[in-house]
Design a protein around this motif. Structure first.
Motif, PDB file in Angstrom:
ATOM      1  N   ARG A 142       1.185  -1.810   0.337  1.00  0.00           N
ATOM      2  CA  ARG A 142      -0.165   0.148   0.148  1.00  0.00           C
ATOM      3  C   ARG A 142       1.150   1.535   0.076  1.00  0.00           C
ATOM      4  NH1 ARG A 142      -4.287  -1.593   4.724  1.00  0.00           N
ATOM      5  NH2 ARG A 142      -5.132  -3.797   3.825  1.00  0.00           N
ATOM      6  N   LEU A 143       0.527   1.963  -0.270  1.00  0.00           N
ATOM      7  CA  LEU A 143       1.190   3.311  -0.825  1.00  0.00           C
ATOM      8  C   LEU A 143      -0.307   5.025  -0.153  1.00  0.00           C
ATOM      9  CD1 LEU A 143       3.264   5.312  -1.346  1.00  0.00           C
ATOM     10  CD2 LEU A 143       2.777   5.082  -3.644  1.00  0.00           C
ATOM     11  N   VAL A 182       4.932  -3.437  -7.885  1.00  0.00           N
ATOM     12  CA  VAL A 182       4.300  -2.041  -6.959  1.00  0.00           C
ATOM     13  C   VAL A 182       3.482  -1.332  -9.013  1.00  0.00           C
ATOM     14  CG1 VAL A 182       4.182   0.329  -6.921  1.00  0.00           C
ATOM     15  CG2 VAL A 182       5.420  -1.805  -6.159  1.00  0.00           C
ATOM     16  N   ALA A 183       2.111  -0.903  -8.502  1.00  0.00           N
ATOM     17  CA  ALA A 183       1.090  -0.772  -9.994  1.00  0.00           C
ATOM     18  C   ALA A 183       3.003   0.096 -11.274  1.00  0.00           C
ATOM     19  CB  ALA A 183       0.295   0.393  -9.931  1.00  0.00           C
ATOM     20  N   SER A 184       1.996   0.150 -12.680  1.00  0.00           N
ATOM     21  CA  SER A 184       2.626  -0.132 -13.206  1.00  0.00           C
ATOM     22  C   SER A 184       2.837   1.783 -13.625  1.00  0.00           C
ATOM     23  CB  SER A 184       3.474  -0.076 -14.816  1.00  0.00           C
ATOM     24  OG  SER A 184       2.117  -0.016 -15.315  1.00  0.00           O
ATOM     25  N   ASP A 185       1.697   2.357 -12.862  1.00  0.00           N
ATOM     26  CA  ASP A 185       1.649   3.889 -13.253  1.00  0.00           C
ATOM     27  C   ASP A 185       2.537   4.540 -11.614  1.00  0.00           C
ATOM     28  OD1 ASP A 185      -0.301   2.439 -11.364  1.00  0.00           O
ATOM     29  OD2 ASP A 185      -1.628   4.608 -11.773  1.00  0.00           O
ATOM     30  N   GLY A 201      -5.236  -8.310  13.232  1.00  0.00           N
ATOM     31  CA  GLY A 201      -5.494  -8.326  11.645  1.00  0.00           C
ATOM     32  C   GLY A 201      -4.410  -9.035  10.725  1.00  0.00           C
ATOM     33  N   GLY A 202      -4.243  -8.339   9.659  1.00  0.00           N
ATOM     34  CA  GLY A 202      -3.112  -9.295   8.727  1.00  0.00           C
ATOM     35  C   GLY A 202      -1.725  -8.152   8.203  1.00  0.00           C
ATOM     36  N   LYS A 203      -0.335  -8.461   7.736  1.00  0.00           N
ATOM     37  CA  LYS A 203       0.264  -7.876   7.285  1.00  0.00           C
ATOM     38  C   LYS A 203      -0.126  -7.151   6.540  1.00  0.00           C
ATOM     39  CE  LYS A 203       2.315  -8.375  12.042  1.00  0.00           C
ATOM     40  NZ  LYS A 203       2.663  -7.525  12.453  1.00  0.00           N
ATOM     41  N   TYR A 204       0.917  -5.683   6.083  1.00  0.00           N
ATOM     42  CA  TYR A 204       0.906  -5.346   4.681  1.00  0.00           C
ATOM     43  C   TYR A 204       2.322  -4.609   4.710  1.00  0.00           C
ATOM     44  CZ  TYR A 204      -0.597  -1.133   6.001  1.00  0.00           C
ATOM     45  OH  TYR A 204      -1.024  -0.044   6.873  1.00  0.00           O
ATOM     46  N   VAL A 205       3.225  -4.407   3.045  1.00  0.00           N
ATOM     47  CA  VAL A 205       4.242  -3.453   3.296  1.00  0.00           C
ATOM     48  C   VAL A 205       3.054  -2.210   2.813  1.00  0.00           C
ATOM     49  CG1 VAL A 205       5.732  -3.271   1.481  1.00  0.00           C
ATOM     50  CG2 VAL A 205       5.348  -5.482   2.174  1.00  0.00           C
ATOM     51  N   ALA A 206       3.685  -1.302   3.260  1.00  0.00           N
ATOM     52  CA  ALA A 206       3.691   0.541   3.546  1.00  0.00           C
ATOM     53  C   ALA A 206       4.738   1.305   2.827  1.00  0.00           C
ATOM     54  CB  ALA A 206       3.292   0.768   4.382  1.00  0.00           C
ATOM     55  N   LEU A 207       4.262   1.600   2.047  1.00  0.00           N
ATOM     56  CA  LEU A 207       5.474   2.067   0.697  1.00  0.00           C
ATOM     57  C   LEU A 207       5.652   4.104   1.229  1.00  0.00           C
ATOM     58  CD1 LEU A 207       5.037   0.652  -2.142  1.00  0.00           C
ATOM     59  CD2 LEU A 207       6.873  -0.230  -0.953  1.00  0.00           C
ATOM     60  N   THR A 208       6.523   3.880   1.739  1.00  0.00           N
ATOM     61  CA  THR A 208       7.152   5.540   1.828  1.00  0.00           C
ATOM     62  C   THR A 208       7.611   6.324   1.672  1.00  0.00           C
ATOM     63  OG1 THR A 208       6.247   5.456   4.190  1.00  0.00           O
ATOM     64  CG2 THR A 208       7.122   7.255   3.925  1.00  0.00           C
ATOM     65  N   PRO A 209       7.137   7.676   0.355  1.00  0.00           N
ATOM     66  CA  PRO A 209       8.084   7.791  -0.784  1.00  0.00           C
ATOM     67  C   PRO A 209       8.972   8.876  -0.281  1.00  0.00           C
ATOM     68  CG  PRO A 209       5.739   8.889  -1.307  1.00  0.00           C
ATOM     69  CD  PRO A 209       5.915   7.462   0.262  1.00  0.00           C
ATOM     70  N   GLY A 210      10.434   8.220  -1.355  1.00  0.00           N
ATOM     71  CA  GLY A 210      11.434  10.041  -0.449  1.00  0.00           C
ATOM     72  C   GLY A 210      11.235  10.973  -1.361  1.00  0.00           C
ATOM     73  N   GLY A 211      12.019  11.514  -1.038  1.00  0.00           N
ATOM     74  CA  GLY A 211      12.371  13.164  -2.118  1.00  0.00           C
ATOM     75  C   GLY A 211      13.328  13.496  -3.459  1.00  0.00           C
ATOM     76  N   ASP A 212      13.939  12.039  -3.634  1.00  0.00           N
ATOM     77  CA  ASP A 212      14.833  11.972  -4.555  1.00  0.00           C
ATOM     78  C   ASP A 212      14.114  12.363  -5.607  1.00  0.00           C
ATOM     79  OD1 ASP A 212      17.452  11.919  -6.445  1.00  0.00           O
ATOM     80  OD2 ASP A 212      17.690  10.084  -4.627  1.00  0.00           O
ATOM     81  N   THR A 213      14.810  12.824  -6.749  1.00  0.00           N
ATOM     82  CA  THR A 213      14.530  13.491  -7.883  1.00  0.00           C
ATOM     83  C   THR A 213      14.417  11.717  -8.965  1.00  0.00           C
ATOM     84  OG1 THR A 213      16.459  13.842  -9.022  1.00  0.00           O
ATOM     85  CG2 THR A 213      14.186  15.645  -8.045  1.00  0.00           C
ATOM     86  N   ALA A 214      15.444  11.293  -8.257  1.00  0.00           N
ATOM     87  CA  ALA A 214      15.842   9.788  -9.924  1.00  0.00           C
ATOM     88  C   ALA A 214      14.972   8.486  -8.902  1.00  0.00           C
ATOM     89  CB  ALA A 214      17.590   9.522  -8.808  1.00  0.00           C
ATOM     90  N   MET A 215      14.366   7.854  -9.674  1.00  0.00           N
ATOM     91  CA  MET A 215      13.021   7.194  -9.531  1.00  0.00           C
ATOM     92  C   MET A 215      13.635   5.500  -9.754  1.00  0.00           C
ATOM     93  SD  MET A 215      10.694   8.737  -8.801  1.00  0.00           S
ATOM     94  CE  MET A 215      10.590  10.258  -9.105  1.00  0.00           C
TER      95      MET A 215
END
Length: 191
Positions: free
Chosen positions: A69-70, A96-99, A117-131
């Motif tokens: 999740r994001l 991760v979704a292609s978009d 409840g069940g576990k999930y992976v939580a994503l936290t976006p960074g601030g870098d310009t490189a993807m």
């Protein structure tokens, strides 16, 4: 009259048995439908999105098919998990979704939906310009926190603090008992 009454009772019994059988069959069919829906609902398309990798110290409760999740929105699923024999960490591959394009300094945390409840992976976006590129690795990770470990730490910390509070209260009483009382006439000089 008695034979008519016995025939009526037998007919009612047969009707009741047929009704019970019909209700049992409907319940069994409903159970089969629910099991099939549960199994079909757990299958996720494996080829949607691009894969990313992350290494975690603990993945307790996470399983293949768990959400990624994001911002609370499901954007992928866990594809595979295995232990790295050199680092002894769990390597998790997830989609991760292609978009969705994540910066290279993004983070991944294993968390839970609720207390039980069940576990999930939580994503936290960074601030870098490189993807991150497909098959990239997320370096900032935090493994799952075990509820049992948290409870045991809490219980032991409460027990320790109670013992520490009880120990100073017992020490002054023990110290006063250890100091001898001056006996009458002690410390007086003789004439």
């Amino acid at each position: 009259m008695a034979s008519d009454n016995a025939g009526y009772i037998a007919a009612r019994r047969a009707g009741r048995e047929r009704m019970e059988l019909l209700v049992g069959l409907v319940a069994a069919a409903a159970l089969v439908v629910l099991v099939v829906l549960a199994l079909v609902g757990r299958q996720h398309p494996q080829d949607s999105g691009y894969p990313l990798h992350a290494a975690f110290g603990h993945v307790d409760g996470l399983s293949v098919g768990s959400d990624v999740r994001l911002a609370g929105v499901t954007v992928g699923h866990v594809r595979s998990m295995q232990v790295d024999p050199h680092t002894f960490q769990a390597n998790v591959v997830f989609s991760v979704a292609s978009d969705i394009h994540l910066p290279v300094d993004s983070g991944a945390i294993i968390t839970s939906d609720s207390l039980l409840g069940g576990k999930y992976v939580a994503l936290t976006p960074g601030g870098d310009t490189a993807m991150l590129a497909p098959d990239g690795t997320i370096g900032e990770t935090q493994g799952a926190i075990s509820l049992e470990q948290l409870l045991s730490k809490f219980i032991f910390s409460v027990t320790d603090s109670l013992q520490k509070k009880a120990a100073p209260a017992a020490q002054p009483a023990a110290a006063s008992a250890a100091v001898p009382e001056p006996s009458p006439g002690a410390g007086q000089t003789s004439p």
